[in-house]
Scaffold this motif. Structure first.
Motif, PDB file in Angstrom:
ATOM      1  N   LYS A   1      -4.811  14.856  -2.500  1.00  0.00           N
ATOM      2  CA  LYS A   1      -5.682  14.437  -1.395  1.00  0.00           C
ATOM      3  C   LYS A   1      -6.437  13.161  -1.756  1.00  0.00           C
ATOM      4  CE  LYS A   1      -6.624  18.989   0.645  1.00  0.00           C
ATOM      5  NZ  LYS A   1      -7.671  19.987   0.935  1.00  0.00           N
ATOM      6  N   ALA A   2      -6.966  13.114  -2.989  1.00  0.00           N
ATOM      7  CA  ALA A   2      -7.728  11.950  -3.420  1.00  0.00           C
ATOM      8  C   ALA A   2      -6.839  10.710  -3.450  1.00  0.00           C
ATOM      9  CB  ALA A   2      -8.330  12.203  -4.803  1.00  0.00           C
ATOM     10  N   ILE A   3      -5.601  10.873  -3.902  1.00  0.00           N
ATOM     11  CA  ILE A   3      -4.678   9.737  -3.985  1.00  0.00           C
ATOM     12  C   ILE A   3      -4.289   9.262  -2.586  1.00  0.00           C
ATOM     13  CG2 ILE A   3      -2.358   9.027  -4.683  1.00  0.00           C
ATOM     14  CD1 ILE A   3      -2.699  10.827  -7.126  1.00  0.00           C
ATOM     15  N   ILE A   4      -3.882  10.204  -1.732  1.00  0.00           N
ATOM     16  CA  ILE A   4      -3.436   9.823  -0.388  1.00  0.00           C
ATOM     17  C   ILE A   4      -4.580   9.218   0.414  1.00  0.00           C
ATOM     18  CG2 ILE A   4      -2.569  10.705   1.809  1.00  0.00           C
ATOM     19  CD1 ILE A   4      -0.985  12.779   0.233  1.00  0.00           C
ATOM     20  N   LEU A   5      -5.746   9.912   0.437  1.00  0.00           N
ATOM     21  CA  LEU A   5      -6.879   9.410   1.210  1.00  0.00           C
ATOM     22  C   LEU A   5      -7.430   8.118   0.622  1.00  0.00           C
ATOM     23  CD1 LEU A   5      -8.813  12.754   1.909  1.00  0.00           C
ATOM     24  CD2 LEU A   5      -7.471  11.404   3.531  1.00  0.00           C
ATOM     25  N   GLY A   6      -7.588   8.091  -0.717  1.00  0.00           N
ATOM     26  CA  GLY A   6      -8.169   6.927  -1.365  1.00  0.00           C
ATOM     27  C   GLY A   6      -7.314   5.690  -1.200  1.00  0.00           C
ATOM     28  N   LEU A   7      -6.022   5.795  -1.536  1.00  0.00           N
ATOM     29  CA  LEU A   7      -5.142   4.629  -1.448  1.00  0.00           C
ATOM     30  C   LEU A   7      -4.849   4.259   0.002  1.00  0.00           C
ATOM     31  CD1 LEU A   7      -2.649   5.258  -4.398  1.00  0.00           C
ATOM     32  CD2 LEU A   7      -4.660   3.773  -4.330  1.00  0.00           C
ATOM     33  N   SER A   8      -4.827   5.244   0.910  1.00  0.00           N
ATOM     34  CA  SER A   8      -4.642   4.938   2.331  1.00  0.00           C
ATOM     35  C   SER A   8      -5.841   4.156   2.867  1.00  0.00           C
ATOM     36  CB  SER A   8      -4.465   6.231   3.140  1.00  0.00           C
ATOM     37  OG  SER A   8      -3.291   6.891   2.764  1.00  0.00           O
ATOM     38  N   PHE A   9      -7.041   4.569   2.438  1.00  0.00           N
ATOM     39  CA  PHE A   9      -8.249   3.870   2.873  1.00  0.00           C
ATOM     40  C   PHE A   9      -8.288   2.455   2.305  1.00  0.00           C
ATOM     41  CE2 PHE A   9     -13.065   3.511   3.005  1.00  0.00           C
ATOM     42  CZ  PHE A   9     -13.095   3.342   4.380  1.00  0.00           C
ATOM     43  N   VAL A  10      -7.877   2.307   1.036  1.00  0.00           N
ATOM     44  CA  VAL A  10      -7.813   0.984   0.418  1.00  0.00           C
ATOM     45  C   VAL A  10      -6.824   0.097   1.179  1.00  0.00           C
ATOM     46  CG1 VAL A  10      -7.054  -0.284  -1.638  1.00  0.00           C
ATOM     47  CG2 VAL A  10      -8.522   1.719  -1.889  1.00  0.00           C
ATOM     48  N   THR A  11      -5.653   0.662   1.515  1.00  0.00           N
ATOM     49  CA  THR A  11      -4.647  -0.089   2.275  1.00  0.00           C
ATOM     50  C   THR A  11      -5.202  -0.543   3.623  1.00  0.00           C
ATOM     51  OG1 THR A  11      -2.873   1.195   1.228  1.00  0.00           O
ATOM     52  CG2 THR A  11      -2.316   0.003   3.250  1.00  0.00           C
ATOM     53  N   LEU A  12      -5.918   0.356   4.296  1.00  0.00           N
ATOM     54  CA  LEU A  12      -6.511   0.024   5.590  1.00  0.00           C
ATOM     55  C   LEU A  12      -7.543  -1.096   5.452  1.00  0.00           C
ATOM     56  CD1 LEU A  12      -6.833   0.677   8.607  1.00  0.00           C
ATOM     57  CD2 LEU A  12      -8.561   2.381   7.976  1.00  0.00           C
ATOM     58  N   ILE A  13      -8.377  -1.009   4.399  1.00  0.00           N
ATOM     59  CA  ILE A  13      -9.386  -2.049   4.161  1.00  0.00           C
ATOM     60  C   ILE A  13      -8.716  -3.395   3.904  1.00  0.00           C
ATOM     61  CG2 ILE A  13     -11.117  -2.851   2.505  1.00  0.00           C
ATOM     62  CD1 ILE A  13     -11.946   0.064   2.124  1.00  0.00           C
TER      63      ILE A  13
ATOM     64  N   GLY B   1       0.814  -1.210   0.000  1.00  0.00           N
ATOM     65  CA  GLY B   1       0.000   0.000   0.000  1.00  0.00           C
ATOM     66  C   GLY B   1       0.845   1.256   0.000  1.00  0.00           C
ATOM     67  N   PHE B   2       1.934   1.248   0.768  1.00  0.00           N
ATOM     68  CA  PHE B   2       2.840   2.407   0.812  1.00  0.00           C
ATOM     69  C   PHE B   2       3.490   2.648  -0.545  1.00  0.00           C
ATOM     70  CE2 PHE B   2       7.239   3.978   1.661  1.00  0.00           C
ATOM     71  CZ  PHE B   2       6.888   5.250   2.089  1.00  0.00           C
ATOM     72  N   LEU B   3       3.957   1.583  -1.191  1.00  0.00           N
ATOM     73  CA  LEU B   3       4.552   1.713  -2.526  1.00  0.00           C
ATOM     74  C   LEU B   3       3.525   2.213  -3.535  1.00  0.00           C
ATOM     75  CD1 LEU B   3       6.711  -1.548  -2.746  1.00  0.00           C
ATOM     76  CD2 LEU B   3       7.515   0.795  -2.333  1.00  0.00           C
ATOM     77  N   THR B   4       2.291   1.751  -3.397  1.00  0.00           N
ATOM     78  CA  THR B   4       1.225   2.171  -4.291  1.00  0.00           C
ATOM     79  C   THR B   4       0.941   3.667  -4.143  1.00  0.00           C
ATOM     80  OG1 THR B   4       0.221  -0.022  -4.186  1.00  0.00           O
ATOM     81  CG2 THR B   4      -1.173   1.770  -4.933  1.00  0.00           C
ATOM     82  N   ILE B   5       0.914   4.146  -2.906  1.00  0.00           N
ATOM     83  CA  ILE B   5       0.680   5.576  -2.665  1.00  0.00           C
ATOM     84  C   ILE B   5       1.803   6.409  -3.276  1.00  0.00           C
ATOM     85  CG2 ILE B   5       0.557   7.355  -0.872  1.00  0.00           C
ATOM     86  CD1 ILE B   5      -0.825   5.234   0.897  1.00  0.00           C
ATOM     87  N   CYS B   6       3.047   6.002  -3.078  1.00  0.00           N
ATOM     88  CA  CYS B   6       4.181   6.720  -3.674  1.00  0.00           C
ATOM     89  C   CYS B   6       4.089   6.713  -5.196  1.00  0.00           C
ATOM     90  CB  CYS B   6       5.506   6.091  -3.226  1.00  0.00           C
ATOM     91  SG  CYS B   6       5.903   6.352  -1.486  1.00  0.00           S
ATOM     92  N   GLY B   7       3.719   5.579  -5.768  1.00  0.00           N
ATOM     93  CA  GLY B   7       3.568   5.493  -7.215  1.00  0.00           C
ATOM     94  C   GLY B   7       2.447   6.384  -7.716  1.00  0.00           C
ATOM     95  N   GLY B   8       1.316   6.383  -7.031  1.00  0.00           N
ATOM     96  CA  GLY B   8       0.187   7.220  -7.428  1.00  0.00           C
ATOM     97  C   GLY B   8       0.509   8.698  -7.371  1.00  0.00           C
TER      98      GLY B   8
END
Length: 436
Positions: free
Chosen positions: A230-242, A53-60
């Motif tokens: 914001k959309a990338i950080i919040l969206g991918l962070s929420f996906v990672t949490l799920i 998830g962290f790598l995905t957020i950095c990539g996004g």
């Protein structure tokens, strides 16, 4: 000309739902089997989900800079062409057409058939025929027109969140059958730590697949500078949490050896949480989710060879741009994608197919991350409404993470790597032969 036609109507909430809707698919339910099989450890498996998830957020966040600077139809293909030229861009489109989308379609069809057999207690000999029938049915739906396919997508987008929410909410608050240690990152089994963890990380990345397209809405956002990161950080962070939470629940209610390699683990966990009837209801929700993901990949995949042919640089362009008479859907690309997908169903397994497509797409992803550095030097005057935060640290993290995946996959699965590279390089003679 194209940029002027884009209407900036997407708000932060619209971009957030796009990010989450694009990424959340079938992998969240079925990759636990591969991740746990590679790690044989609950703590290490959960750590793999977090790191992916962290790598995905950095990539996004990195790709978003290119998306706002080059807001053109085609997304990643356009970034590659602007930076490296037409041949590399064609190879990305080629890899998407013959590997990425067909492999997704094959893998999801296999998963759908596996779950249907489990739900209805059918013979395992029906796996291949059911998988092919599933792929064919989705292609037929798409040939009926974009409106029909879009309605299927809208319905399944809502339904696929229901089993996730149900499993997480119930699973987190009931006593578990298994004690899960979050701090124990030791690996089980006879694999080395590096080999096992890298294979687990590769498996988790299929569940995050789709993040490369999160910046495609940049040209239609009201305020991309403020809202896109914001959309990338919040969206991918929420996906990672799920993803972390639902895998925690799986590991909490089922022992590691029951999850490892078991593609029915999500259904079995649901049965533990909700009883036999409740588990079947959740399984039906999962089936609808998988079918929706399959429909999304079919719908978008058909249009990649069509978009390449629309450039009119190739001899076979006229055949690939022909549309169905009444529904205006690219006909030959649809049959090509279905044919390759059915071939992959015959020769591949779920994990093999997903590992191959993840490897190939991360190769191109690294080129896209590097494009941020290249374009800042070669085109310093390019208008960049948004710049990646913490440059150059963020894109470097994404690049190093991608390189780690490529190197370790090459070491642990060389045949898979050679197959992916070979199929991609086949696009070179096709490119030169097809040019006018």
């Amino acid at each position: 000309m194209e940029t002027k036609k884009l209407k900036r109507e997407i708000t932060l909430m619209g971009a957030l739902s796009t990010v989450m809707g694009t990424v959340i698919g079938a992998g969240v339910f079925f990759k636990a089997a591969a991740v746990v099989a590679h790690t044989q450890s609950a703590g290490l498996a959960l750590f793999a989900w977090l790191l992916a998830g962290f790598l995905t957020i950095c990539g996004g966040l990195t790709v978003a800079e290119l998306a706002t600077a080059i807001p053109k139809t085609g997304g990643a293909i356009q970034y590659i062409e602007v930076t490296y030229g037409k041949l590399p861009a064609f190879l990305l489109g080629w890899a998407q057409s013959i590997i990425y989308f067909p492999a997704n379609i094959a893998a999801l069809s296999i998963i759908f058939a596996t779950q249907l057999i489990n739900l209805l207690r059918l013979s395992n000999e029906l796996l291949i025929p059911l998988a092919m029938m599933t792929a064919i049915s989705v292609t037929v739906i798409n040939l009926l027109g974009t409106r029909v396919a879009a309605r299927v997508q809208s319905f399944t987008l809502v339904v696929k969140l229901l089993p996730i929410i149900a499993i997480v909410l119930v699973g987190l608050f009931i006593p578990g059958e298994v004690t899960v240690s979050l701090v124990n990152l030791e690996i089980g089994g006879d694999k080395s730590w590096l080999a096992g963890f890298s294979s687990a990380l590769l498996a988790t990345l299929f569940a995050y697949d789709g993040w490369l397209n999160v910046g495609n809405v940049a040209g239609e956002m009201k305020n991309p500078v403020r809202d896109l990161p914001k959309a990338i950080i919040l969206g991918l962070s929420f996906v990672t949490l799920i993803y972390w939470a639902i895998n925690f629940v799986f590991l909490k209610v089922l022992p590691v050896d029951q999850i490892a390699g078991n593609l029915n683990a999500s259904s079995e966990a649901a049965a533990v949480l909700f009883g036999t009837i409740g588990g079947k209801v959740i399984t039906i929700g999962i089936l609808i989710s998988v079918y929706g993901a399959l429909n999304g990949y079919t719908m978008t995949g058909i249009r990649v060879p069509y978009a390449l042919a629309m450039q009119n640089d190739f001899r076979f362009s006229p055949a690939f741009i022909k549309l169905t008479r009444k529904t205006y859907v690219p006909l030959l690309p649809a049959f090509l994608q279905l044919g390759i997908g059915c071939g992959m169903i015959l020769i591949g397994s779920f994990d093999l197919l997903t590992d191959m497509l993840v490897f190939v797409m991360w190769f191109f992803s690294i080129l896209i991350f590097a494009a941020v550095f290249i374009l800042r030097k070669t085109q310093p005057d390019l208008i960049r409404p948004y710049k990646v935060p913490l440059y150059p640290i963020t894109p470097l993290i994404a690049m190093f993470g991608g390189l780690f995946i490529l190197i370790m996959t090459t070491v642990t699965q060389p045949i898979l790597v050679l197959s992916g590279i070979g199929l991609t390089l086949l696009g070179i003679p096709v490119y030169y032969y097809g040019k006018k």
